[in-house]
Design an enzyme around this catalytic site. Structure first.
Site, short mmCIF file in Angstrom:
data_model
loop_
_atom_site.label_atom_id
_atom_site.label_comp_id
_atom_site.label_asym_id
_atom_site.label_seq_id
_atom_site.Cartn_x
_atom_site.Cartn_y
_atom_site.Cartn_z
N GLU A 216 -2.36 8.59 -10.66
CA GLU A 216 -1.96 7.78 -11.66
C GLU A 216 -1.85 7.54 -12.76
O GLU A 216 -3.11 8.60 -13.83
CB GLU A 216 -2.54 6.78 -11.12
CG GLU A 216 -3.18 6.53 -9.67
CD GLU A 216 -4.59 5.74 -9.34
OE1 GLU A 216 -4.77 4.31 -9.97
OE2 GLU A 216 -4.90 6.01 -8.55
N ARG B 22 1.08 -1.26 0.33
CA ARG B 22 0.04 -0.13 0.05
C ARG B 22 1.18 1.20 0.54
O ARG B 22 1.56 1.89 1.08
CB ARG B 22 -1.14 0.00 1.01
CG ARG B 22 -1.76 1.14 1.19
CD ARG B 22 -2.82 1.14 0.49
NE ARG B 22 -3.68 0.37 0.77
CZ ARG B 22 -4.21 0.14 -0.84
NH1 ARG B 22 -5.39 0.47 -1.85
NH2 ARG B 22 -5.42 -1.07 -0.22
N ASP C 208 -11.93 10.06 -6.32
CA ASP C 208 -12.18 8.74 -7.66
C ASP C 208 -12.14 8.87 -8.50
O ASP C 208 -13.28 8.55 -8.47
CB ASP C 208 -12.63 7.63 -6.70
CG ASP C 208 -12.10 5.66 -7.38
OD1 ASP C 208 -11.22 6.14 -8.07
OD2 ASP C 208 -13.03 5.10 -6.13
N ARG D 33 0.99 -7.08 -9.53
CA ARG D 33 1.18 -6.35 -8.89
C ARG D 33 1.68 -6.70 -7.28
O ARG D 33 1.87 -7.61 -5.88
CB ARG D 33 0.27 -4.99 -7.57
CG ARG D 33 -0.69 -5.24 -7.44
CD ARG D 33 -1.70 -4.58 -6.85
NE ARG D 33 -3.42 -4.79 -6.71
CZ ARG D 33 -3.49 -4.05 -6.13
NH1 ARG D 33 -3.65 -2.70 -5.05
NH2 ARG D 33 -5.58 -4.75 -5.67
N HIS E 151 -0.09 3.24 -10.73
CA HIS E 151 -0.73 3.87 -9.72
C HIS E 151 -0.02 4.69 -8.38
O HIS E 151 0.14 3.85 -7.07
CB HIS E 151 -1.36 2.47 -9.10
CG HIS E 151 -3.20 3.24 -7.95
ND1 HIS E 151 -2.79 3.39 -7.07
CD2 HIS E 151 -4.00 2.49 -7.95
CE1 HIS E 151 -3.94 3.43 -6.37
NE2 HIS E 151 -4.95 2.91 -7.27
C1 BG6 Z 1 -8.09 3.72 -7.67
C2 BG6 Z 1 -8.97 2.95 -7.39
O1 BG6 Z 1 -6.68 3.52 -8.48
O2 BG6 Z 1 -7.35 2.12 -6.52
C3 BG6 Z 1 -9.87 2.95 -6.28
O3 BG6 Z 1 -9.78 4.32 -8.39
C4 BG6 Z 1 -9.84 1.84 -4.76
O4 BG6 Z 1 -11.28 2.94 -6.30
C5 BG6 Z 1 -7.62 2.29 -5.37
O5 BG6 Z 1 -10.10 2.24 -4.83
C6 BG6 Z 1 -6.80 1.50 -4.25
O6 BG6 Z 1 -7.22 0.29 -4.62
P1 BG6 Z 1 -6.09 -1.26 -3.53
O7 BG6 Z 1 -7.34 -2.24 -5.15
O8 BG6 Z 1 -5.08 -1.17 -4.00
O9 BG6 Z 1 -7.85 -0.97 -2.37
#
Ligand code: BG6
Length: 292
Positions: A266, A69, A208, A95, A165
């Site tokens: 992103e 994360r 978002d 990932r 991302h």
């Molecule tokens: C973003 C999405 O790119 O990633 C969101 O647009 C999402 O909707 C976020 O919540 C995080 O995603 P994840 O799968 O890493 O929790």
């Protein structure tokens, strides 16, 4: 020193075990950084004399079957649940897979270059995606962080979405704005429907959005007094995301009080901008991040 892959590591790049995972630490006169093999995940980048540019959650998982994360997860071969809303795992398998280091160099000026690759046979569950592909991430780390994500089709056609991302570290999201999207249409994943951006993006609630834009953006972090520039190539979408209070609280790998310190901007090709490759063809999507 050489790694399992027999890639000779130059001075300025070392292999480390960080949070239980194999990673490559970059330390040169131009700055420092960290790239995990898990997900080919760039987790840190700090140009010399600057604050860290990338945000990592203190609650991130570091496990074979979980994404990290923060930093720069690579979403491939689909974005979120994919175009049909049914695909798992979310944001694709890239990932979650362990990529392989194939190149590591440091130039005389101190710019590091790492390349990592992923092929279908390194993925435990392709979830129906053709196995005959090569994905490659080239990372150039110096005063600019440059990423190029290249996918090459083998003997079969490929149809995929992809995202770099990127989680940026900001001093205070409520004093942060994203410039460069004025006039762009976007899909609003919070409120539903489509809208058109007017002026800069400000953050006052969960945000978002999938923008239809190939433009350069600027993240103006007023509380820190720093502006980050995000240039893109071959990317038709920009996603802007901050989970705010409630969604942060629902995510087990995201601290409840961490949301004010980050925003995602992103570099993406998703939805109607998915990439279609004929056998043998390649596509490269890139981003270059710098401090203004
Ligand atoms: C973003 C999405 O790119 O990633 C969101 O647009 C999402 O909707 C976020 O919540 C995080 O995603 P994840 O799968 O890493 O929790």
């Amino acid at each position: 020193m050489s790694t399992e892959n027999s890639i000779e590591l130059p001075e300025g790049i070392t292999t480390v075990t960080q949070n239980g995972l194999t990673a490559y630490r970059v330390q040169t006169s131009l700055g420092s950084g960290l790239v995990y093999e898990h997900g080919a995940h760039v987790a840190e980048w700090q140009p010399a004399g600057q604050d860290p540019v990338l945000w990592m959650s203190d609650s991130s998982d570091y496990a074979d079957d979980k994404p990290l994360r923060g930093g720069i997860p690579i979403c491939f071969p689909w974005f979120g649940p994919g175009r049909d809303g049914q695909h798992e795992p979310g944001h694709g398998f890239a990932r979650l897979a362990d990529w392989k280091l194939v190149q590591a160099e440091v130039s005389e000026s101190g710019q590091a270059h790492l390349a990592l690759e992923l092929t279908g046979d390194q993925v435990a569950d392709l979830a129906g995606f053709p196995s005959d592909f090569t994905a490659r991430l080239d990372v150039a780390m110096g005063t600019i962080l440059g990423l190029e994500f290249t996918v090459t089709a083998g003997g079969q056609q490929l149809d995929y979405e992809a995202a770099l991302h990127t989680y940026f570290d900001v001093a205070d999201i409520e004093q942060t704005m994203v410039e460069g999207l004025d006039g762009a249409r976007y899909l609003d994943k919070v409120g539903g429907g489509e809208a058109q951006q007017e002026g800069a993006v400000n953050f006052t609630m969960e945000t978002d959005r999938v923008y239809f834009s190939d433009s350069t953006t600027r993240i103006v972090d007023a509380a820190r007094g720093r502006t980050l520039v995000v240039e893109k190539s071959n990317s038709a979408n920009t996603v802007v995301w901050n989970p705010w209070v409630d969604k942060a609280a629902r995510m087990p790998d995201f601290g409840d009080r961490e949301w004010p310190a980050m925003c995602c901007v992103e570099t993406v090709n998703a939805l109607d901008n998915a990439v279609f490759l004929q056998p043998g063809e390649s596509h490269t999507m890139g981003t270059a991040i710098s401090i203004a």
